[in-house]
Motif scaffolding. Sequence first.
Motif, short mmCIF file in Angstrom:
data_model
loop_
_atom_site.label_atom_id
_atom_site.label_comp_id
_atom_site.label_asym_id
_atom_site.label_seq_id
_atom_site.Cartn_x
_atom_site.Cartn_y
_atom_site.Cartn_z
N LEU A 1 51.10 45.30 47.16
CA LEU A 1 50.52 44.22 47.95
C LEU A 1 49.01 44.40 48.08
O LEU A 1 48.25 43.42 47.98
CB LEU A 1 51.16 44.17 49.34
CG LEU A 1 52.37 43.24 49.51
CD1 LEU A 1 53.55 43.72 48.69
CD2 LEU A 1 52.76 43.12 50.98
N GLU A 2 48.57 45.63 48.28
CA GLU A 2 47.14 45.90 48.43
C GLU A 2 46.38 45.60 47.15
O GLU A 2 45.29 45.01 47.19
CB GLU A 2 46.92 47.36 48.85
CG GLU A 2 47.43 47.71 50.24
CD GLU A 2 48.93 48.04 50.25
OE1 GLU A 2 49.57 47.98 49.17
OE2 GLU A 2 49.45 48.34 51.33
N GLU A 3 46.94 46.01 46.01
CA GLU A 3 46.28 45.77 44.72
C GLU A 3 46.18 44.28 44.42
O GLU A 3 45.13 43.80 43.96
CB GLU A 3 47.04 46.49 43.61
CG GLU A 3 46.93 48.00 43.65
CD GLU A 3 47.90 48.69 42.73
OE1 GLU A 3 47.62 49.84 42.35
OE2 GLU A 3 48.96 48.10 42.40
N ASN B 1 39.62 44.91 37.21
CA ASN B 1 38.95 44.84 38.51
C ASN B 1 38.86 43.39 38.96
O ASN B 1 39.23 42.46 38.22
CB ASN B 1 37.56 45.47 38.43
CG ASN B 1 36.72 44.91 37.30
OD1 ASN B 1 36.64 43.69 37.11
ND2 ASN B 1 36.11 45.79 36.52
N ARG B 2 38.34 43.20 40.15
CA ARG B 2 38.22 41.88 40.74
C ARG B 2 37.31 40.97 39.91
O ARG B 2 37.61 39.79 39.71
CB ARG B 2 37.67 42.01 42.17
CG ARG B 2 37.27 40.71 42.84
CD ARG B 2 38.45 39.90 43.26
NE ARG B 2 38.07 38.69 43.98
CZ ARG B 2 38.92 37.89 44.58
NH1 ARG B 2 40.21 38.14 44.56
NH2 ARG B 2 38.51 36.81 45.23
N ALA B 3 36.22 41.52 39.41
CA ALA B 3 35.25 40.70 38.68
C ALA B 3 35.87 40.12 37.41
O ALA B 3 35.71 38.92 37.12
CB ALA B 3 34.02 41.53 38.33
N SER B 4 36.58 40.94 36.65
CA SER B 4 37.18 40.44 35.41
C SER B 4 38.32 39.47 35.72
O SER B 4 38.53 38.49 34.99
CB SER B 4 37.67 41.60 34.54
OG SER B 4 38.63 42.38 35.22
N ALA B 5 39.06 39.73 36.80
CA ALA B 5 40.12 38.81 37.20
C ALA B 5 39.54 37.45 37.60
O ALA B 5 40.07 36.40 37.23
CB ALA B 5 40.91 39.41 38.36
N TYR B 6 38.43 37.47 38.31
CA TYR B 6 37.81 36.22 38.76
C TYR B 6 37.28 35.42 37.57
O TYR B 6 37.40 34.19 37.53
CB TYR B 6 36.68 36.51 39.75
CG TYR B 6 36.23 35.30 40.53
CD1 TYR B 6 36.85 34.97 41.73
CD2 TYR B 6 35.20 34.49 40.07
CE1 TYR B 6 36.45 33.87 42.46
CE2 TYR B 6 34.80 33.38 40.79
CZ TYR B 6 35.42 33.07 41.98
OH TYR B 6 35.01 31.96 42.69
N ASP B 7 36.73 36.12 36.57
CA ASP B 7 36.27 35.44 35.36
C ASP B 7 37.42 34.70 34.68
O ASP B 7 37.25 33.58 34.19
CB ASP B 7 35.64 36.44 34.39
CG ASP B 7 34.29 36.94 34.85
OD1 ASP B 7 33.69 36.31 35.74
OD2 ASP B 7 33.82 37.96 34.31
N LEU B 8 38.60 35.34 34.66
CA LEU B 8 39.75 34.70 34.03
C LEU B 8 40.26 33.54 34.88
O LEU B 8 40.69 32.50 34.35
CB LEU B 8 40.86 35.73 33.82
CG LEU B 8 42.06 35.29 32.97
CD1 LEU B 8 41.62 34.64 31.66
CD2 LEU B 8 42.99 36.47 32.70
N MET B 9 40.19 33.67 36.21
CA MET B 9 40.55 32.54 37.07
C MET B 9 39.63 31.35 36.81
O MET B 9 40.08 30.19 36.79
CB MET B 9 40.48 32.95 38.54
CG MET B 9 41.65 33.80 39.01
SD MET B 9 41.63 34.04 40.82
CE MET B 9 41.00 35.70 40.92
N GLN B 10 38.35 31.62 36.62
CA GLN B 10 37.41 30.55 36.32
C GLN B 10 37.75 29.88 34.98
O GLN B 10 37.72 28.65 34.87
CB GLN B 10 35.99 31.09 36.27
CG GLN B 10 34.92 30.04 35.99
CD GLN B 10 34.77 29.04 37.11
OE1 GLN B 10 34.26 29.38 38.19
NE2 GLN B 10 35.18 27.80 36.89
#
Length: 339
Positions: A73-75, A24-33
């Motif tokens: 693209l949407e995902e 999900n977006r939250a786990s992806a954002y944590d990895l980006m951080q």
Amino acid sequence: MELISRYKALALQTECFAINSCKNRASAYDLMQKSLNTVLAETRGSKAFIGPDLKLVVLPEYFLTSFPFGESLEEWKEKACLTTNDDLFNQMREFCVKNEIFLSGNFYEIDDNFPDLYFQSSFIIDDKGELILKYRRLNSMFAPTPHDVMDAYIEVYGYESLFPVVETKLGKLACIASEEILYPEIARCLMMRGAEVFLHSSSEAGSPKLTHKEVAKRARAIENMCYVVSANSAGISGIDFPFAATDGLSKIISYEGHVLAEAGTGGSMVANSYLDIGAQRDYRSKVSMQNYNARQRFELYADSYTNFTHYPANSFAKEKPSKELFIKTQLKVIKNLQK
């Protein structure tokens, strides 16, 4: 502004942590951080080792996310894309001020003016924390570009937004994204607008042999009399292909085409060198067989570019963007070329 005539640049070779397996977006954002923390720490350490003359750092392509690998693209838009107002960018701005550097990189960007799309964008943040340049990739295999919505894009941002060059105390800087180094027109249009240093965020095979991109980097440097600072990944982890498939040989190339510094494989700060903008400007000012910029005759080519259309602009105007549309469009172009 007063020019810093001679300074050091670094093409930072750092590992990319792919977000593709994030649910999900939250786990992806944590990895980006996590990725950003790593990059900033390595940049800080590199400057401590290289010294205060290090003023410019270029990061590899999509250093925060890796690239879409099966996602629609949407995902990908939902999971991976940011705006330049995101907190991750605020952290980079603060870092640049504190460490007195210019920072350039590449990411996937959303734009309220084009809500169904995302763009692959390169950026430059200066040592005052200002976002001074944003360039959106113009030629891509499967990612949307301004060319796919060209008329609407130019109506919003103007034609000059396609080829931004920024004048700074480090010279006139421009960004080229990844495989776009293979397209001489992009570098040429940037040179026309005064570019002196191409900041090239890439993720590519670091082969000991001359790859297409390797040849192109040197060619773009020579034919435009520009420095090229080219940062490659130090491998991509967390995705289903070999880790070191895109690893190695980040480099800095002079305006005469000489490789000034080059990394091996793995995480590295070895690709650092002095850029002498004063000497470059002097070289460009002389009447010479090697002054390719002064000897260009653009009018010869203008009609050919105007009258021969290959890949069509505005390809998203009537059809929903998708990977299938990219393939369909390319097949049509190939068929027309064969005629």
